[in-house]
Every structure is written in structure tokens, then in C-alpha cells.
Design a protein around this motif. Structure first.
Motif, PDB file in Angstrom:
ATOM      1  N   THR A  95       0.852  -1.126   0.002  1.00  0.00           N
ATOM      2  CA  THR A  95       0.095  -0.034   0.114  1.00  0.00           C
ATOM      3  C   THR A  95       0.736   1.206  -0.121  1.00  0.00           C
ATOM      4  O   THR A  95       2.003   1.243   0.826  1.00  0.00           O
ATOM      5  CB  THR A  95      -0.945  -0.066   1.148  1.00  0.00           C
ATOM      6  OG1 THR A  95      -1.627   1.218   1.180  1.00  0.00           O
ATOM      7  CG2 THR A  95      -0.346  -0.027   2.473  1.00  0.00           C
ATOM      8  N   GLU A 395      -8.678   0.297   5.210  1.00  0.00           N
ATOM      9  CA  GLU A 395      -8.242   1.661   4.683  1.00  0.00           C
ATOM     10  C   GLU A 395      -6.774   1.568   3.834  1.00  0.00           C
ATOM     11  O   GLU A 395      -6.590   1.982   2.679  1.00  0.00           O
ATOM     12  CB  GLU A 395      -7.904   2.529   5.857  1.00  0.00           C
ATOM     13  CG  GLU A 395      -9.012   3.119   6.629  1.00  0.00           C
ATOM     14  CD  GLU A 395      -9.985   4.012   5.922  1.00  0.00           C
ATOM     15  OE1 GLU A 395      -9.246   4.914   5.142  1.00  0.00           O
ATOM     16  OE2 GLU A 395     -11.337   3.978   6.074  1.00  0.00           O
ATOM     17  N   GLU A 397      -6.094  -1.077   1.994  1.00  0.00           N
ATOM     18  CA  GLU A 397      -6.372  -1.597   0.711  1.00  0.00           C
ATOM     19  C   GLU A 397      -6.886  -0.638  -0.363  1.00  0.00           C
ATOM     20  O   GLU A 397      -6.602  -0.677  -1.445  1.00  0.00           O
ATOM     21  CB  GLU A 397      -7.335  -2.764   0.924  1.00  0.00           C
ATOM     22  CG  GLU A 397      -7.981  -3.238  -0.016  1.00  0.00           C
ATOM     23  CD  GLU A 397      -6.756  -4.148  -1.102  1.00  0.00           C
ATOM     24  OE1 GLU A 397      -7.209  -4.283  -2.139  1.00  0.00           O
ATOM     25  OE2 GLU A 397      -5.891  -4.315  -0.717  1.00  0.00           O
ATOM     26  N   ARG A 398      -7.821   0.273   0.253  1.00  0.00           N
ATOM     27  CA  ARG A 398      -8.249   1.412  -0.447  1.00  0.00           C
ATOM     28  C   ARG A 398      -7.245   2.205  -1.145  1.00  0.00           C
ATOM     29  O   ARG A 398      -7.367   2.742  -2.131  1.00  0.00           O
ATOM     30  CB  ARG A 398      -9.500   2.090   0.200  1.00  0.00           C
ATOM     31  CG  ARG A 398     -10.886   1.438   0.308  1.00  0.00           C
ATOM     32  CD  ARG A 398     -12.040   2.278   0.972  1.00  0.00           C
ATOM     33  NE  ARG A 398     -11.637   2.491   2.468  1.00  0.00           N
ATOM     34  CZ  ARG A 398     -12.248   1.657   3.280  1.00  0.00           C
ATOM     35  NH1 ARG A 398     -13.031   0.684   2.844  1.00  0.00           N
ATOM     36  NH2 ARG A 398     -12.139   1.851   4.669  1.00  0.00           N
ATOM     37  N   CYS A 399      -6.385   2.523  -0.302  1.00  0.00           N
ATOM     38  CA  CYS A 399      -5.258   3.423  -0.808  1.00  0.00           C
ATOM     39  C   CYS A 399      -4.505   2.708  -1.968  1.00  0.00           C
ATOM     40  O   CYS A 399      -4.030   3.320  -2.787  1.00  0.00           O
ATOM     41  CB  CYS A 399      -4.391   3.584   0.630  1.00  0.00           C
ATOM     42  SG  CYS A 399      -4.835   4.910   1.614  1.00  0.00           S
ATOM     43  N   ARG A 400      -4.240   1.250  -1.698  1.00  0.00           N
ATOM     44  CA  ARG A 400      -3.632   0.728  -2.870  1.00  0.00           C
ATOM     45  C   ARG A 400      -4.337   0.601  -4.209  1.00  0.00           C
ATOM     46  O   ARG A 400      -3.715   0.945  -5.152  1.00  0.00           O
ATOM     47  CB  ARG A 400      -3.278  -0.972  -2.177  1.00  0.00           C
ATOM     48  CG  ARG A 400      -2.630  -1.726  -3.348  1.00  0.00           C
ATOM     49  CD  ARG A 400      -2.599  -3.212  -2.755  1.00  0.00           C
ATOM     50  NE  ARG A 400      -3.948  -3.861  -3.041  1.00  0.00           N
ATOM     51  CZ  ARG A 400      -4.137  -4.140  -4.187  1.00  0.00           C
ATOM     52  NH1 ARG A 400      -3.471  -3.947  -5.340  1.00  0.00           N
ATOM     53  NH2 ARG A 400      -5.434  -4.833  -4.069  1.00  0.00           N
ATOM     54  N   GLU A 401      -5.825   0.375  -3.868  1.00  0.00           N
ATOM     55  CA  GLU A 401      -6.623   0.525  -5.221  1.00  0.00           C
ATOM     56  C   GLU A 401      -6.768   1.717  -5.747  1.00  0.00           C
ATOM     57  O   GLU A 401      -6.831   2.129  -6.953  1.00  0.00           O
ATOM     58  CB  GLU A 401      -8.083   0.177  -4.773  1.00  0.00           C
ATOM     59  CG  GLU A 401      -7.927  -1.542  -4.076  1.00  0.00           C
ATOM     60  CD  GLU A 401      -9.568  -1.872  -3.775  1.00  0.00           C
ATOM     61  OE1 GLU A 401     -10.225  -0.876  -3.311  1.00  0.00           O
ATOM     62  OE2 GLU A 401      -9.620  -2.929  -3.399  1.00  0.00           O
ATOM     63  N   THR A 402      -6.520   2.836  -5.164  1.00  0.00           N
ATOM     64  CA  THR A 402      -6.834   4.193  -5.753  1.00  0.00           C
ATOM     65  C   THR A 402      -5.440   4.998  -5.748  1.00  0.00           C
ATOM     66  O   THR A 402      -5.183   6.007  -6.504  1.00  0.00           O
ATOM     67  CB  THR A 402      -7.755   5.119  -4.581  1.00  0.00           C
ATOM     68  OG1 THR A 402      -6.841   5.276  -3.465  1.00  0.00           O
ATOM     69  CG2 THR A 402      -9.092   4.520  -4.495  1.00  0.00           C
ATOM     70  N   GLY A 403      -4.362   4.441  -5.352  1.00  0.00           N
ATOM     71  CA  GLY A 403      -2.965   5.191  -5.219  1.00  0.00           C
ATOM     72  C   GLY A 403      -2.858   6.242  -4.334  1.00  0.00           C
ATOM     73  O   GLY A 403      -1.867   7.051  -4.365  1.00  0.00           O
ATOM     74  N   ALA A 404      -3.810   6.568  -3.313  1.00  0.00           N
ATOM     75  CA  ALA A 404      -3.874   7.450  -2.544  1.00  0.00           C
ATOM     76  C   ALA A 404      -2.899   7.382  -1.084  1.00  0.00           C
ATOM     77  O   ALA A 404      -2.703   6.262  -0.486  1.00  0.00           O
ATOM     78  CB  ALA A 404      -5.318   7.951  -1.885  1.00  0.00           C
ATOM     79  N   LYS A 406      -2.176   8.154   1.929  1.00  0.00           N
ATOM     80  CA  LYS A 406      -2.798   8.724   3.085  1.00  0.00           C
ATOM     81  C   LYS A 406      -2.055   8.176   4.234  1.00  0.00           C
ATOM     82  O   LYS A 406      -1.310   7.239   4.265  1.00  0.00           O
ATOM     83  CB  LYS A 406      -4.193   8.301   3.503  1.00  0.00           C
ATOM     84  CG  LYS A 406      -5.131   8.762   2.215  1.00  0.00           C
ATOM     85  CD  LYS A 406      -6.735   8.451   2.615  1.00  0.00           C
ATOM     86  CE  LYS A 406      -7.693   9.150   1.585  1.00  0.00           C
ATOM     87  NZ  LYS A 406      -8.916   8.631   2.091  1.00  0.00           N
TER      88      LYS A 406
END
Length: 453
Positions: A95, A395, A397-404, A406
Motif C-alpha cells: 500500500t 483503509e 487496501e483502499r489506498c492501494r486500489e486508488t493510489g492515495a 494517506k
């Protein structure tokens, strides 16, 4: 391979004051009501249950309250606690998120609960109390209060919910090593416990254990009652966690976009989040605060914002809070500290007004997350902490998917050295999930007191 970066504060940087979020809220949350008259209660009316010094803290609108020097001296046994950058976990999750965790497992009893146990015993001792009674869910609070009572020469008597008492025998040994007397709740010691046993309640609940402890405290003016969560002074004392974390993020030259804590009664969430929310409320940096509770006891995510008792028998004042009902009897999940029917009035107010968010997690998902965290970071989290770990992984994982990229701040409230039987159940496949069916939830909510206030 673990390669955490550790951010440490010098002992001289130990906070000198607790932070009272009430000073910065847009309005004062509702005050407790008398359990029979339903009229607002004054601090003096509540002295039969708590020391006046603590009740004055509950009623205060002062932004900062000084930590007594004697309390700070005992805090120095384990505070300031470390903040870690979890680089190994970041790699494991692949991530771009930056993950930090504040670790409270370095305390003498292995959890954050001692942060409030010590000042509670200090103020009760000053009020002339000779013995304190209390309840405990998973045993962390009971152990913390036993430790604190030993520091001040105050007696300690603990009622421990039956299911956790059976699951975690070595925490009883720890309490007794500090001089506490420990009862399995429901017990034959109190009228409340005997009635529950006669009704076939063998598992117990935190609310029932509260009733037993309160019954004994009310019968003797030399005996006081100490509460491990929900009360305003408890969350106040826990803000040493967030105050330290703010200083440590300055050392890291970073700042969290989201902070995450488990939530049962609300003490760990308030302790971490309130100092960061102060920055948000007073025009500083924005932040998301995420509370994570078990699906077996979903007070915030499925409960009702209503007036309710803090105990099962209606002996305690009514509080405006998110609740699944004081008659609630929980399933025997291993996160015993998260099985309380009600949520702190301050956390409830913050959730009701949108200052914090909440999500519920199942038991097996949480233990899966805890094992992944332990493999990466070398710390086995308490079952309660695993709820926050599971949400942190979501959270990330969502950063990994979106590239964010955070920044995530996670609170690990304690270690699991007394919870190894729970991890064994997880490993051998006997650990199960527990949901609260709608019909059962309605049954509990239908028993809420009718309050016109």
C-alpha cells in the motif's frame, strides 16, 4: 522482517494536563439524569458512586485539567508510550499508505486502562475511600484498577463477566497478585447476582457486573465505585494518548488523515481522538476519526441514541448515549472489553453530530487481521485492538486500489499475552462469528426506560 521506525518522547515531555473536549464542542452534551426522578443530577448527588474530584471533572467546561504530580510520577513507569511507523505492514499490504500505531501494551498491566485507573484511585483515596468496587469485561480494567489500588493502599474488589472469566484465567492471577478480590459475575455475593443466577444467566454481561459492583458500593460509605469506560473523566484521563501522539507526529513530520480505534465504552477512542479533534474544532487540520465495534455488540452502528442506564438493574444514572439496551446479554466473543451495551455519552454525541464515524467488524475478520499484524510488526494485539487493525487494513487496501498515499494512525490498546486461548481457537478453526439478530435487538431496545426529558 520488521523494520519499524520508533518515535519516542523524553520523560520530560509527558503531558502535564488532560484535555477536556467539552470546552470546544458547539454545545454541552446532555448531563446524566436521576434513575428514578429523571431530573438532571448534580455532582453532589452522585457522590455515593464516585469521588467528588472525578465528578467535578465530568461537569467541567475547562479546556485543560492539570494532572496531579503523584499521578504523573506513576505514569512515568510506562509513559510516554511509543509511536511506530509500520513499514513492514505497509510492505505486506503493498500500500502507498503510511501506517503508524500508538502502542499502549507497554503499561504494567498490558493495556491503556491504567491511564485512568491511577487517577481514579488517587481521587478516591483523597475522598477517604478505603475500598473500590468495579466491573470488568475482558479483565484489562480489573487488572488496571488492582494495580492502581496497590499503588495507593486502597482495597479492590472486581466483578468479572462470566464468559471472559472462564476464557482468560491468568488475568485473574494478575489481579490477585496486586491484591484484588475477584468474583465471577453473576456471583452469589450480591442480590443482583443471585437473581441473575436464578434466572439462568450464567454468561453474565458488563451491565450485570456493574450492577453487582454498584450494589456493594452503595451499601457502605467507605466503599467507592470505579468505572473503566464511558464516563467523562475516564475519557479525559485517556487523552494522554492523543496528546503524546500529536507530539510524536511532529517528530515524524507527518499528520494522520484518518485515526482508528476500537470502541466498547469509548475510552480508547476518546483518548486517541479528542486531542486531534481539538485541532479540527479550533480551525486546525482536518481528520477522519473511525470507531470500530464488534458486530456482536453494535451500539453505534445499530443501536439507538436514547436515555439508558449504565447497568442492567437500573441502579445507575440515565445517560444519553447510543445503546443496544441495558438488558442486553452479549455473545461470548473474545473481545470482552467491547461487549458493553452502551457507548460513552461523549463518543455518542460526537457520532451523533458527525465528528466521528463508526463501523462494525466480525470476530474472525478481526483475528485474521491481528495475525497479519503480528507477523509483520512483532506485536500480538489484544482481541479488542484487532477491530481497529481490521479497519486499518481496509483503509490501506483502499489506498492501494486508488493510489492515495494517506497517513493512517492506529491505536493498539494492548497486547494479547493473556488472550492466547482466543488465538488458539482462531488457529484450530473453532472461533465463530456472532451477529446480533434484529429481533433480539428489538427485544432489548423495547426495554429502554421511557424518559420525557
Amino acid at each position: 522482517m520488521t523494520d519499524q521506525v520508533k518515535y519516542l518522547l523524553d520523560e520530560s515531555e509527558l503531558p502535564t494536563h488532560w484535555y477536556n473536549i467539552v470546552a470546544d464542542l458547539p454545545e454541552r452534551p446532555p448531563r446524566p439524569l436521576h434513575p428514578r426522578t429523571h431530573q438532571p443530577m448534580t455532582a453532589r448527588e452522585m457522590t455515593s458512586l464516585s469521588a467528588i474530584g472525578l465528578l467535578e471533572q465530568d461537569g467541567s467546561t475547562q479546556r485543560y485539567i492539570e494532572i496531579p504530580s503523584v499521578v504523573r510520577d506513576i505514569y512515568r513507569l510506562w509513559r510516554p508510550t511509543p509511536l511506530f511507523r509500520a513499514r513492514a505492514l505497509e510492505r505486506l499490504l503493498d500500500t502507498p499508505a503510511r501506517i503508524y500505531y500508538k502502542y499502549e501494551g507497554v503499561s504494567p498491566t498490558g493495556s491503556h486502562k491504567v491511564n485512568t485507573a491511577v487517577p481514579q484511585v488517587f481521587y478516591n483515596k483523597a475522598a477517604g475511600i478505603e475500598r473500590l468496587t468495579t466491573e470488568t469485561g475482558a479483565g484489562q480494567w480489573g487488572a488496571a484498577l488492582a494495580f492502581a489500588c496497590a499503588q495507593f493502599g486502597v482495597g479492590c474488589e472486581v466483578w468479572w463477566t462470566g464468559s471472559s472469566y472462564d476464557q482468560k484465567p491468568y488475568r485473574k492471577v494478575l489481579m490477585e497478585a496486586f491484591g484484588a478480590t475477584v468474583h465471577r459475575s453473576p456471583s452469589a455475593v450480591t442480590e443482583t447476582g443471585r437473581r441473575a443466577q436464578a434466572d439462568g444467566n450464567t454468561r453474565g454481561s458488563i451491565g450485570l457486573a456493574v450492577s453487582e459492583a454498584v450494589e456493594v458500593a452503595l451499601a457502605d460509605p467507605a466503599v467507592g465505585y470505579a468505572l473503566g469506560s464511558t464516563a467523562g473523566h475516564v475519557l479525559l484521563h485517556q487523552t494522554v494518548i492523543g496528546e503524546e501522539a500529536l507530539k510524536q507526529f511532529a517528530l515524524a513530520d507527518d499528520y494522520p488523515d484518518v485515526l482508528i480505534s476500537c470502541v466498547g465504552g469509548g475510552s480508547s477512542m476518546g483518548g486517541l481522538a479528542f486531542p486531534f479533534l481539538r485541532e479540527k474544532l479550533t480551525g486546525g487540520r482536518d481528520i477522519r476519526a473511525l470507531a470500530v465495534e464488534p458486530t456482536a455488540c453494535p451500539a453505534l452502528t445499530r443501536g439507538r441514541y436514547a436515555w439508558d442506564h449504565g447497568d442492567s438493574q437500573g441502579l445507575t444514572p440515565l445517560m444519553k448515549m447510543y445503546t443496544v439496551g441495558h438488558a442486553f446479554v452479549p455473545e461470548a466473543i473474545h473481545a470482552g472489553g467491547l461487549r458493553y451495551h452502551g457507548m460513552s455519552p461523549l463518543i455518542s454525541y460526537a457520532y451523533h453530530t458527525g465528528l466521528i464515524e463508526a463501523v462494525a467488524k466480525s470476530q474472525r475478520e478481526c483475528f485474521t487481521a491481528g495475525v497479519r499484524f503480528a507477523a509483520a510488526e512483532g506485536i500480538l494485539p489484544a482481541p479488542e485492538s484487532n477491530h481497529a487493525v481490521a479497519a486499518c487494513l481496509d483503509e490501506a487496501e483502499r489506498c492501494r486500489e486508488t493510489g492515495a498515499a494517506k497517513t493512517i494512525l492506529l491505536l493498539v490498546t494492548g497486547h494479547a499475552h493473556f488472550d492466547l486461548s482466543a488465538y488458539q481457537s482462531f488457529r484450530d478453526g473453532t472461533l465463530t462469528d456472532a451477529e446480533l439478530p434484529d429481533e433480539r435487538l428489538r427485544t432489548f431496545l423495547d426495554q429502554l426506560p421511557a424518559v420525557s426529558a
